[in-house]
Design a protein around this motif. Structure first.
Motif, mmCIF file in Angstrom:
data_model
loop_
_atom_site.group_PDB
_atom_site.id
_atom_site.type_symbol
_atom_site.label_atom_id
_atom_site.label_comp_id
_atom_site.label_asym_id
_atom_site.label_seq_id
_atom_site.Cartn_x
_atom_site.Cartn_y
_atom_site.Cartn_z
ATOM 1 N N THR A 11 0.840 -1.186 0.000
ATOM 2 C CA THR A 11 0.000 0.000 0.000
ATOM 3 C C THR A 11 0.880 1.243 0.000
ATOM 4 O O THR A 11 2.047 1.194 0.388
ATOM 5 N N ARG A 12 0.313 2.346 -0.460
ATOM 6 C CA ARG A 12 1.016 3.637 -0.498
ATOM 7 C C ARG A 12 0.299 4.584 0.446
ATOM 8 O O ARG A 12 -0.942 4.603 0.480
ATOM 9 N N HIS A 13 1.064 5.370 1.167
ATOM 10 C CA HIS A 13 0.492 6.329 2.114
ATOM 11 C C HIS A 13 1.189 7.665 1.912
ATOM 12 O O HIS A 13 2.406 7.769 2.081
ATOM 13 N N VAL A 14 0.394 8.664 1.500
ATOM 14 C CA VAL A 14 0.910 9.978 1.147
ATOM 15 C C VAL A 14 0.303 11.007 2.093
ATOM 16 O O VAL A 14 -0.908 11.000 2.333
ATOM 17 N N VAL A 15 1.149 11.888 2.617
ATOM 18 C CA VAL A 15 0.686 13.011 3.425
ATOM 19 C C VAL A 15 1.008 14.284 2.653
ATOM 20 O O VAL A 15 2.168 14.544 2.340
ATOM 21 N N VAL A 16 -0.032 15.051 2.323
ATOM 22 C CA VAL A 16 0.152 16.355 1.694
ATOM 23 C C VAL A 16 0.237 17.357 2.833
ATOM 24 O O VAL A 16 -0.713 17.522 3.599
ATOM 25 N N MET A 17 1.417 17.967 2.980
ATOM 26 C CA MET A 17 1.704 18.802 4.144
ATOM 27 C C MET A 17 1.966 20.253 3.771
ATOM 28 O O MET A 17 2.208 20.570 2.615
ATOM 29 N N GLY A 18 1.937 21.100 4.783
ATOM 30 C CA GLY A 18 2.235 22.510 4.619
ATOM 31 C C GLY A 18 1.415 23.327 5.592
ATOM 32 O O GLY A 18 0.580 22.798 6.326
ATOM 33 N N VAL A 19 1.659 24.612 5.594
ATOM 34 C CA VAL A 19 0.929 25.497 6.498
ATOM 35 C C VAL A 19 -0.521 25.615 6.047
ATOM 36 O O VAL A 19 -0.867 25.276 4.905
ATOM 37 N N SER A 20 -1.363 26.087 6.943
ATOM 38 C CA SER A 20 -2.766 26.315 6.619
ATOM 39 C C SER A 20 -2.861 27.292 5.451
ATOM 40 O O SER A 20 -2.146 28.290 5.408
ATOM 41 N N GLY A 21 -3.714 26.975 4.497
ATOM 42 C CA GLY A 21 -3.893 27.832 3.333
ATOM 43 C C GLY A 21 -3.035 27.471 2.141
ATOM 44 O O GLY A 21 -3.170 28.067 1.073
ATOM 45 N N ALA A 22 -2.152 26.484 2.289
ATOM 46 C CA ALA A 22 -1.260 26.100 1.194
ATOM 47 C C ALA A 22 -1.979 25.301 0.101
ATOM 48 O O ALA A 22 -1.466 25.174 -1.004
ATOM 49 N N GLY A 23 -3.139 24.749 0.417
ATOM 50 C CA GLY A 23 -3.890 23.964 -0.565
ATOM 51 C C GLY A 23 -3.839 22.470 -0.315
ATOM 52 O O GLY A 23 -4.117 21.680 -1.220
ATOM 53 N N LYS A 24 -3.503 22.066 0.903
ATOM 54 C CA LYS A 24 -3.356 20.642 1.228
ATOM 55 C C LYS A 24 -4.599 19.819 0.892
ATOM 56 O O LYS A 24 -4.506 18.782 0.252
ATOM 57 N N THR A 25 -5.754 20.295 1.334
ATOM 58 C CA THR A 25 -6.988 19.537 1.126
ATOM 59 C C THR A 25 -7.318 19.425 -0.354
ATOM 60 O O THR A 25 -7.638 18.338 -0.841
ATOM 61 N N THR A 26 -7.210 20.516 -1.079
ATOM 62 C CA THR A 26 -7.504 20.508 -2.514
ATOM 63 C C THR A 26 -6.592 19.539 -3.254
ATOM 64 O O THR A 26 -7.048 18.735 -4.077
ATOM 65 N N VAL A 27 -5.298 19.593 -2.951
ATOM 66 C CA VAL A 27 -4.337 18.722 -3.636
ATOM 67 C C VAL A 27 -4.526 17.271 -3.206
ATOM 68 O O VAL A 27 -4.513 16.363 -4.053
ATOM 69 N N ALA A 28 -4.724 17.016 -1.918
ATOM 70 C CA ALA A 28 -4.920 15.634 -1.461
ATOM 71 C C ALA A 28 -6.174 15.028 -2.073
ATOM 72 O O ALA A 28 -6.165 13.875 -2.507
ATOM 73 N N ARG A 29 -7.255 15.810 -2.137
ATOM 74 C CA ARG A 29 -8.482 15.307 -2.798
ATOM 75 C C ARG A 29 -8.216 15.016 -4.275
ATOM 76 O O ARG A 29 -8.690 14.023 -4.818
#
Length: 184
Positions: A11-29
């Motif tokens: 399995t692969r497990h990726v964490v899209v990280m960064g400060v709030s407002g960087a776009g983590k949720t948009t990119v992870a989705r």
């Protein structure tokens, strides 16, 4: 078959990280949609007390973060044990936080959405309904520890558009495209 998909691959497990407002949720989705990895938003794992603190403009301290990070690591490990790959939107600002996340599944890869405070502040000012006030951006930038050479972190510039960031993350990590119905 712990940690393996139905095809015998790990399995692969990726964490899209960064400060709030960087776009983590948009990119992870976007990564989830492009690859079929199971998406989770780390903010949804916060306790009510943590959310209340942040909403009032008080940054979390490590005592408040450790249980949250352990829950996230456990979530990834549990999905891995089920043969599911994951993508998680999570700030993971310090090396110690990333190390806790690495204690979950056998392997965790990180995508750091990095860029100028001005670009990020502008994005934060345009989003609605998020409990993290723009006033906490400075504390997040002060907390941010950039990845060390021994960490598996793909760094991408937040100045890119969301679609370009998703494509760069999928390509940079060598993630397979999602299989559509009828494909094998």
């Amino acid at each position: 078959m712990t940690g393996e998909r139905g095809d015998g691959q790990p399995t692969r497990h990726v964490v899209v990280m960064g400060v709030s407002g960087a776009g983590k949720t948009t990119v992870a989705r976007g990564i989830s949609e492009a690859t079929g990895l199971m998406f989770a938003e780390a903010d949804e794992f916060h306790s009510a007390a943590n959310v209340a603190r942040m909403r009032s403009g008080v940054p979390l301290d490590d005592a408040a973060r450790w249980p949250w990070l352990r829950d996230l690591a456990a979530w990834m490990a549990e999905r891995g044990a089920e043969g599911r790959s994951t993508v998680l939107a999570c700030s993971a600002l310090r090396r110690a936080y990333r190390d806790v996340l690495r204690q979950g599944p056998p392997s965790v890869e990180f995508v750091h959405l990095d860029g100028s405070a001005e670009v990020i502040r502008d994005r934060m000012s345009r989003r609605a309904g998020h409990y993290m006030p723009a006033s906490l951006l400075e504390s997040q930038l002060a907390t941010l520890e950039r990845a060390e050479p021994d960490e598996s972190v793909l760094v991408l510039d937040v100045a890119l558009g969301a679609g370009d960031l998703v494509a760069a993350a999928v390509d940079g990590l060598g993630l397979p495209a999602a299989t559509t119905v009828g494909e094998r």
